[in-house]
Design a protein around this motif. Structure first.
Motif, PDB file in Angstrom:
ATOM      1  N   ASN A 138       0.812  -1.215   0.000  1.00 47.92           N
ATOM      2  CA  ASN A 138       0.000   0.000   0.000  1.00 47.92           C
ATOM      3  C   ASN A 138       0.849   1.271   0.000  1.00 47.92           C
ATOM      4  O   ASN A 138       0.478   2.282   0.602  1.00 47.92           O
ATOM      5  CB  ASN A 138      -0.970   0.023   1.187  1.00 47.92           C
ATOM      6  CG  ASN A 138      -2.081  -0.997   1.030  1.00 47.92           C
ATOM      7  OD1 ASN A 138      -2.194  -1.657  -0.002  1.00 47.92           O
ATOM      8  ND2 ASN A 138      -2.899  -1.139   2.047  1.00 47.92           N
ATOM      9  N   VAL A 139       1.975   1.243  -0.691  1.00 47.17           N
ATOM     10  CA  VAL A 139       2.788   2.451  -0.854  1.00 47.17           C
ATOM     11  C   VAL A 139       3.596   2.316  -2.142  1.00 47.17           C
ATOM     12  O   VAL A 139       4.179   1.263  -2.427  1.00 47.17           O
ATOM     13  CB  VAL A 139       3.728   2.671   0.360  1.00 47.17           C
ATOM     14  CG1 VAL A 139       4.705   1.514   0.538  1.00 47.17           C
ATOM     15  CG2 VAL A 139       4.463   3.993   0.245  1.00 47.17           C
ATOM     16  N   TRP A 140       3.610   3.373  -2.952  1.00 51.29           N
ATOM     17  CA  TRP A 140       4.453   3.400  -4.140  1.00 51.29           C
ATOM     18  C   TRP A 140       5.897   3.644  -3.717  1.00 51.29           C
ATOM     19  O   TRP A 140       6.176   4.566  -2.944  1.00 51.29           O
ATOM     20  CB  TRP A 140       3.999   4.510  -5.090  1.00 51.29           C
ATOM     21  CG  TRP A 140       2.776   4.159  -5.874  1.00 51.29           C
ATOM     22  CD1 TRP A 140       1.503   4.610  -5.668  1.00 51.29           C
ATOM     23  CD2 TRP A 140       2.712   3.296  -7.023  1.00 51.29           C
ATOM     24  NE1 TRP A 140       0.655   4.066  -6.599  1.00 51.29           N
ATOM     25  CE2 TRP A 140       1.363   3.258  -7.443  1.00 51.29           C
ATOM     26  CE3 TRP A 140       3.663   2.549  -7.717  1.00 51.29           C
ATOM     27  CZ2 TRP A 140       0.948   2.498  -8.535  1.00 51.29           C
ATOM     28  CZ3 TRP A 140       3.242   1.796  -8.802  1.00 51.29           C
ATOM     29  CH2 TRP A 140       1.901   1.777  -9.214  1.00 51.29           C
ATOM     30  N   HIS A 141       6.808   2.827  -4.229  1.00 48.13           N
ATOM     31  CA  HIS A 141       8.207   2.995  -3.852  1.00 48.13           C
ATOM     32  C   HIS A 141       9.118   2.348  -4.891  1.00 48.13           C
ATOM     33  O   HIS A 141       8.696   1.506  -5.694  1.00 48.13           O
ATOM     34  CB  HIS A 141       8.482   2.400  -2.473  1.00 48.13           C
ATOM     35  CG  HIS A 141       8.346   0.910  -2.406  1.00 48.13           C
ATOM     36  ND1 HIS A 141       7.117   0.268  -2.415  1.00 48.13           N
ATOM     37  CD2 HIS A 141       9.277  -0.079  -2.340  1.00 48.13           C
ATOM     38  CE1 HIS A 141       7.300  -1.034  -2.359  1.00 48.13           C
ATOM     39  NE2 HIS A 141       8.616  -1.285  -2.324  1.00 48.13           N
ATOM     40  N   THR A 142      10.370   2.742  -4.848  1.00 44.12           N
ATOM     41  CA  THR A 142      11.454   2.090  -5.586  1.00 44.12           C
ATOM     42  C   THR A 142      12.347   1.442  -4.542  1.00 44.12           C
ATOM     43  O   THR A 142      12.670   2.060  -3.513  1.00 44.12           O
ATOM     44  CB  THR A 142      12.248   3.116  -6.404  1.00 44.12           C
ATOM     45  OG1 THR A 142      11.366   3.752  -7.338  1.00 44.12           O
ATOM     46  CG2 THR A 142      13.389   2.460  -7.160  1.00 44.12           C
ATOM     47  N   ASP A 143      12.766   0.209  -4.768  1.00 46.57           N
ATOM     48  CA  ASP A 143      13.503  -0.534  -3.745  1.00 46.57           C
ATOM     49  C   ASP A 143      14.854   0.104  -3.441  1.00 46.57           C
ATOM     50  O   ASP A 143      15.584   0.533  -4.344  1.00 46.57           O
ATOM     51  CB  ASP A 143      13.733  -1.983  -4.194  1.00 46.57           C
ATOM     52  CG  ASP A 143      12.463  -2.821  -4.127  1.00 46.57           C
ATOM     53  OD1 ASP A 143      11.544  -2.455  -3.369  1.00 46.57           O
ATOM     54  OD2 ASP A 143      12.397  -3.842  -4.839  1.00 46.57           O
TER      55      ASP A 143
END
Length: 312
Positions: free
Chosen positions: A135-140
């Motif tokens: 439930n969060v947009w992210h880049t690793d």
């Protein structure tokens, strides 16, 4: 009717929407860098799943080593489509590691639970478990000096419904920024820190032990892909804390605008998992979002991450 009898000009009441939001209307959607030539794939069938991002690869068995020719075509597909899907592979952890290792050294992450080896992250999410990075947009791992090149994720157990993953094309997101925003961010740098992303799951006592290992780092707000040359937004909600040289209010406002870009449906692809499916994404060019809509059911995934380069 004389000129003096003409109806008065219409007058509208004052109205405006808040600035720095997502704009309405058509968007420019380029999958390939300008001047690139479309070439067919000869060793597998590629089925697009969205306009600029996401393709299913058919006719490849990842349990076997890749030939040089197959590696070249898969690498080109990854660069062109940014995330590749392989159905019903059912790889062992060792074969999953071997496949990812074609693209470089594998990375470990001591902040996440390990699977059969240090470089396999295991997400075992049952009812009531810790649901990291859903439930969060992210880049690793952008909190590293050299964030990951890419990741290979396999679902071993899926809920009866839900649990999809979405990816967003951050080159398309950059392409569609207003020019005045591009002018502000093209040469800007931002600070990335692991603490905001992990404090949602772990307490300060656990995180304090990693502060020296992962100090804050700076990356370009807009990075250039080292292979394709595409310009891409490289900030994300989980780890980007501020833009260097701006006061806090200005930085927060601009980052909120940039974070919103991953939410545009035209830049996205959504994948419905089945057991044994593989997703392989270019972490340099995308953000992703694991959808947490399967409460009461179990979801088990294993991820192998490929070490990357310093963003420029």
């Amino acid at each position: 009717m004389t000129a003096t009898d003409a109806a008065p000009a219409a007058v509208l009441r004052a109205a405006r929407i808040p600035q720095d939001g997502l704009h309405e209307g058509p968007r420019t959607l380029h999958r390939l860098p300008e001047g690139s030539e479309e070439r067919p794939y000869e060793l597998f069938e590629l089925v697009p799943r969205a306009r600029t991002i996401g393709a299913e690869i058919r006719g490849v068995d990842l349990s076997h080593p890749l030939t040089p020719a197959l590696f070249e075509e898969l690498d080109r597909a990854l660069l062109e489509w940014k995330v590749l899907f392989f159905r019903s592979q059912h790889l062992t952890s060792d074969r999953q590691r071997a496949f990812a290792g074609n693209w470089g050294e594998l990375e470990t992450n001591p902040l996440l639970a390990a699977g059969s080896s240090e470089d396999v992250v295991r997400f075992d999410k049952g009812a009531g478990g810790v649901r990291t990075f859903e439930n969060v947009w992210h880049t690793d791992v952008t909190f590293r000096e050299r964030p990951a090149l890419g990741a290979v994720l396999q679902l071993r157990e899926v809920p009866p419904s839900g649990g999809d993953t979405m990816w967003a094309d951050m080159a398309a997101a950059y392409d569609n920024l207003p020019q005045d925003v591009k002018d502000r961010v093209d040469d800007a740098r931002a600070v990335h820190d692991f603490i905001p992303g992990f404090i949602r799951f772990y307490g300060p006592e656990r995180l304090a032990a990693f502060q020296d290992l992962f100090p804050p780092v700076e990356h370009p707000v807009v990075r250039t892909h080292p292979v394709t040359g595409r310009r891409m937004l490289f900030v994300n909600t989980s780890f980007t804390t501020r833009i260097v040289g701006m006061d806090r209010d200005e930085s927060d406002r601009l980052l909120r605008l940039l974070f919103q870009q991953a939410h545009v449906p035209e830049y996205q692809v959504r994948f419905r998992w089945q057991p044994g499916d593989i997703a392989f994404w270019d972490n340099r060019a995308t953000q992703h979002y694991a959808v947490n809509d399967y409460d009461g059911h179990r979801r088990i995934a294993e991820r192998v991450t490929i070490a990357g380069d310093r963003p420029r």
